[in-house]
Design a protein around this motif. Structure first.
Motif, mmCIF file in Angstrom:
data_model
loop_
_atom_site.group_PDB
_atom_site.id
_atom_site.type_symbol
_atom_site.label_atom_id
_atom_site.label_comp_id
_atom_site.label_asym_id
_atom_site.label_seq_id
_atom_site.Cartn_x
_atom_site.Cartn_y
_atom_site.Cartn_z
ATOM 1 N N ASP A 1 0.788 -1.230 0.000
ATOM 2 C CA ASP A 1 0.000 0.000 0.000
ATOM 3 C C ASP A 1 0.822 1.283 0.000
ATOM 4 O O ASP A 1 0.504 2.239 -0.712
ATOM 5 C CB ASP A 1 -0.998 0.011 1.167
ATOM 6 N N ASP A 2 1.898 1.337 0.790
ATOM 7 C CA ASP A 2 2.676 2.570 0.881
ATOM 8 C C ASP A 2 3.420 2.904 -0.408
ATOM 9 O O ASP A 2 3.879 4.037 -0.582
ATOM 10 C CB ASP A 2 3.690 2.478 2.029
ATOM 11 N N TYR A 3 3.575 1.921 -1.293
ATOM 12 C CA TYR A 3 4.201 2.170 -2.590
ATOM 13 C C TYR A 3 3.154 2.513 -3.650
ATOM 14 O O TYR A 3 3.482 3.059 -4.699
ATOM 15 C CB TYR A 3 5.011 0.964 -3.059
ATOM 16 N N VAL A 4 1.897 2.177 -3.343
ATOM 17 C CA VAL A 4 0.797 2.454 -4.274
ATOM 18 C C VAL A 4 0.202 3.835 -4.015
ATOM 19 O O VAL A 4 -0.022 4.628 -4.928
ATOM 20 C CB VAL A 4 -0.299 1.369 -4.169
ATOM 21 N N LYS A 5 -0.044 4.147 -2.719
ATOM 22 C CA LYS A 5 -0.576 5.452 -2.320
ATOM 23 C C LYS A 5 0.115 5.892 -1.041
ATOM 24 O O LYS A 5 0.432 5.071 -0.178
ATOM 25 C CB LYS A 5 -2.093 5.374 -2.078
ATOM 26 N N ALA A 6 0.333 7.186 -0.901
ATOM 27 C CA ALA A 6 0.998 7.710 0.294
ATOM 28 C C ALA A 6 0.154 7.396 1.536
ATOM 29 O O ALA A 6 -1.064 7.555 1.522
ATOM 30 C CB ALA A 6 1.211 9.210 0.166
ATOM 31 N N PRO A 7 0.781 6.950 2.636
ATOM 32 C CA PRO A 7 0.026 6.580 3.842
ATOM 33 C C PRO A 7 -0.442 7.804 4.619
ATOM 34 O O PRO A 7 0.101 8.907 4.474
ATOM 35 C CB PRO A 7 1.058 5.793 4.651
ATOM 36 N N ASP A 8 -1.446 7.584 5.470
ATOM 37 C CA ASP A 8 -1.901 8.621 6.393
ATOM 38 C C ASP A 8 -0.981 8.591 7.616
ATOM 39 O O ASP A 8 -1.092 7.712 8.478
ATOM 40 C CB ASP A 8 -3.355 8.342 6.806
ATOM 41 N N LYS A 9 -0.080 9.559 7.699
ATOM 42 C CA LYS A 9 0.929 9.552 8.754
ATOM 43 C C LYS A 9 0.371 9.949 10.118
ATOM 44 O O LYS A 9 1.072 9.865 11.127
ATOM 45 C CB LYS A 9 2.088 10.479 8.376
ATOM 46 N N ASN A 10 -0.875 10.359 10.169
ATOM 47 C CA ASN A 10 -1.499 10.727 11.444
ATOM 48 C C ASN A 10 -2.281 9.578 12.071
ATOM 49 O O ASN A 10 -2.779 9.697 13.188
ATOM 50 C CB ASN A 10 -2.437 11.926 11.244
ATOM 51 N N SER A 11 -2.376 8.471 11.338
ATOM 52 C CA SER A 11 -3.186 7.358 11.841
ATOM 53 C C SER A 11 -2.450 6.595 12.942
ATOM 54 O O SER A 11 -1.219 6.567 13.005
ATOM 55 C CB SER A 11 -3.518 6.398 10.697
ATOM 56 N N GLU A 12 -3.235 5.972 13.822
ATOM 57 C CA GLU A 12 -2.657 5.159 14.893
ATOM 58 C C GLU A 12 -1.906 3.970 14.301
ATOM 59 O O GLU A 12 -0.857 3.560 14.817
ATOM 60 C CB GLU A 12 -3.777 4.666 15.820
ATOM 61 N N ARG A 13 -2.423 3.432 13.210
ATOM 62 C CA ARG A 13 -1.774 2.302 12.541
ATOM 63 C C ARG A 13 -0.367 2.689 12.092
ATOM 64 O O ARG A 13 0.590 1.927 12.287
ATOM 65 C CB ARG A 13 -2.631 1.865 11.345
ATOM 66 N N TYR A 14 -0.240 3.870 11.494
ATOM 67 C CA TYR A 14 1.065 4.309 10.988
ATOM 68 C C TYR A 14 2.066 4.434 12.137
ATOM 69 O O TYR A 14 3.227 4.022 12.007
ATOM 70 C CB TYR A 14 0.912 5.642 10.263
ATOM 71 N N LYS A 15 1.624 4.956 13.264
ATOM 72 C CA LYS A 15 2.503 5.126 14.418
ATOM 73 C C LYS A 15 2.947 3.773 14.972
ATOM 74 O O LYS A 15 4.113 3.581 15.332
ATOM 75 C CB LYS A 15 1.794 5.946 15.501
#
Length: 411
Positions: A275-289
């Motif tokens: 996913d992170d290579y397909v679309k930029a991730p949401d860096k504010n999400s709890e998952r990203y942290k």
């Protein structure tokens, strides 16, 4: 010979016409016929780590769930996937003799697990080491299992290790991973470049890979390393699991100038569906942290025991279950193919999912759903010939050229 070739072409044209214009077919039937007529290959999955889990049975069908496996032999068959590269992945560690030996042992353990899985289910799959193997195994109704090495770290600075891995069945080597190693700079090393491209040892590695017939994989390497490789390699190269940086600005992806250079080299970029290579991730999400936290801890995996490393992998799978991510779609991924084809043509793109290493889309979560990519390509008016090239034809062309160069070099 020419007459025989003409007959084959006419037969193929007739088949393509049937597949294209049979009015009684549903969309799903048409997709299945086109997909199953192609030799389909996924050039990068991290499934061997599941093989080290004694409770995982690769000969059984597993329903997909977040944090679970994405690939087994029955799901490959269900998704019409003929061939696959199982990656013997080792993380980058401090370049000490002890850590290099540990990485070599891990790579050997993963390779052993691949052979053991195929030996356990000889009616379902077989290890392949050549282009012809893949086609022959597919004719037998089995899955062709190729072996790649993700990260050249286990080689250390011992050039003879490359031939040893070749003899073990390794047919591509991803030169580095997330950090710099003794071969080259990584695209994501937090301390920046060390060699500004290939090291002197890396130049020797490249020559040895060319000589032996091992595909050079430029995924993960830095831009300067990429250009060094293309300047020096005597054969076309692959990016086993990368996307277009113009669509998703990630250093792991290839920018337009790199894509143009890859086409000039005659190589192929295998579209990744992480996913992170397909679309930029949401860096504010709890998952990203949570993901960042685990990745930071995983950087020290070389200093962990096997039990601690297994615990990290278990935490990773649990994190995926506890913090499910809104995945991009197949349509989002095919946008990358569109961009690549519009820029450099149809002959230089394929598919390398990165399943079991984070790869997977909302509507292509595991190997059983691969036909959804074919369906999207068909909806966008890609021809049957185009689809066959994307699903395996382009990659196998490069593989053949690498084999042929090695054969001539050995004469």
């Amino acid at each position: 010979m020419k007459l025989f070739s003409l007959k084959i072409d006419l037969v193929n044209l007739a088949l393509l016409a049937f597949l294209s214009f049979s009015s009684c077919q549903t969309m799903e039937q048409k997709v299945a016929k086109i997909h199953n007529h192609a030799f389909t290959i996924d050039t990068h999955v991290d499934t061997p780590y599941h093989l080290l889990d004694s409770t995982f049975d690769i000969g059984a069908y597993h329903d997909y769930k977040p944090g679970g496996s994405c690939v087994d032999f029955p799901r490959m068959k269900a998704g019409g996937l003929d061939g696959i590269f199982f990656a013997a992945f080792t993380s980058q560690r401090e370049r000490t003799r002890e850590n290099i030996l540990a990485a070599k042992n891990k790579a050997d353990e993963l390779i052993d697990s691949i052979y053991a899985a195929c030996k356990k289910y000889p009616e379902l799959a077989k290890v392949a080491t050549s282009v012809s193997d893949g086609y022959e195994i597919e004719k037998q109704g089995k899955r062709a299992i190729y072996i790649g090495m993700e990260n050249g770290f286990p080689i250390g600075t011992d050039l003879s290790e490359i031939e040893r891995y070749y003899k073990r069945g390794v047919r591509y080597i991803t030169l580095c991973h997330t950090l710099n190693n003794d071969i080259c700079d990584s695209s994501t090393d937090r301390f920046g470049p060390e060699f500004n491209g290939l090291s002197d040892f890396g130049t020797q590695v490249l020559k040895e890979m060319n000589r032996l017939g091992i595909l050079v994989d430029v995924s993960h390497i830095s831009d300067s390393s990429f250009y060094d490789v293309l300047k020096l390699s005597k054969t076309p190269v692959i990016a086993s699991h990368s996307c277009a940086r113009a669509i998703c600005n990630n250093p792991r992806n290839l920018n337009d100038d790199m894509l143009l250079a890859l086409a000039k080299n005659g190589g192929v970029i295998q579209m990744c569906i992480l996913d992170d290579y397909v679309k930029a991730p949401d860096k504010n999400s709890e998952r990203y942290k949570k993901e960042l936290e685990l990745r930071e801890r995983y950087r020290n995996a070389g200093k962990m025991s096997k039990e601690e490393e297994a615990e990290i992998w278990a935490e990773w799978r649990q994190m995926q279950a506890d913090y499910p991510k809104e995945k991009p779609t197949v349509a989002d991924a095919v946008n990358h193919i569109d961009h690549i084809v519009n820029l450099i043509g149809i002959d230089f793109v394929g598919i390398g999912t990165d399943f079991d290493g984070g790869g997977g889309l909302k509507d292509c979560a595991d190997a059983s759903q691969m036909m959804n990519i074919t369906k999207e390509l068909l909806k966008r008016d890609y021809t049957i010939e185009d689809i066959h090239k994307i699903w395996g034809g382009n990659f196998m062309r490069v593989f053949s050229e690498v084999e042929n160069y090695s054969t001539k070099a050995s004469i």
